[in-house]
Design an enzyme around this catalytic site. Structure first.
Site: not given
Ligand code: NI
Length: 167
Positions: A46, A51, A91-92, A133-134, A137
């Site tokens: 995701g 991000q 998370c990226l 989660h996304e 963000h």
């Molecule tokens: Ni994330």
């Protein structure tokens, strides 16, 4: 194909609250394509526009095993949530860190698709967790901020050390 640069925690820009997309046009569709490329290339399940330092309410996810089912949610809203999912999240923007969190097990999301049409999608388990989660963000929240203060400090120390080691 173009990959975008992913902001890394604790970058302050990750705390920006995203604004709604007013019109789903070619510019937005190009952004979505680049976000997909960036997510698959990372690789991740995701990615939120936040991000990649674009503060508009767009997320992309793909939790399918074959990684061939890109889902796009523009201006997503959770209209129903229930159950409790215990899961390990990553998370990226926080590479290499995985921590247990609590999320709803099931969500129903309303959003616009890449054509600007409204749709609803029901998700369970990993996909539901990923959507939540996304969406965090887009509110300027990174998942580690849901953890205890002690854990957050440990993670920050680990990231700082890693940065020093690679310098
Ligand atoms: Ni994330």
């Amino acid at each position: 194909m173009s990959k975008l640069t992913i902001l890394l925690y604790p970058d302050k820009r990750l705390h920006t609250v995203a604004t709604p997309v007013l019109r789903v046009n070619d510019e937005i569709r190009n952004l979505i394509k680049d976000m997909g490329d960036t997510m698959y290339g990372a690789p991740g399940v995701g990615l939120a526009a936040t991000q990649v330092d674009v503060h508009q309410r767009i997320i992309v996810i793909d939790t399918s095993p074959a990684r061939d089912n890109l889902r796009v949610f523009i201006n997503p809203e959770i209209v129903e949530a229930n159950g409790v999912a215990d899961c390990e999240e990553g998370c990226l923007s926080v590479p290499g860190i995985y921590e247990k969190t609590q999320r709803a097990q099931h969500v129903r999301v309303r959003a616009l698709d890449a054509t600007g049409a409204t749709f609803e999608h029901e998700a369970d388990g990993l996909e539901a967790v990923c959507i939540q989660h996304e969406m965090d963000h887009l509110e300027g929240k990174v998942f580690v901020e849901r953890l205890s203060r002690m854990k957050q400090q440990r993670i920050l120390a680990k990231l700082k050390k890693r940065q020093r080691d690679t310098e």
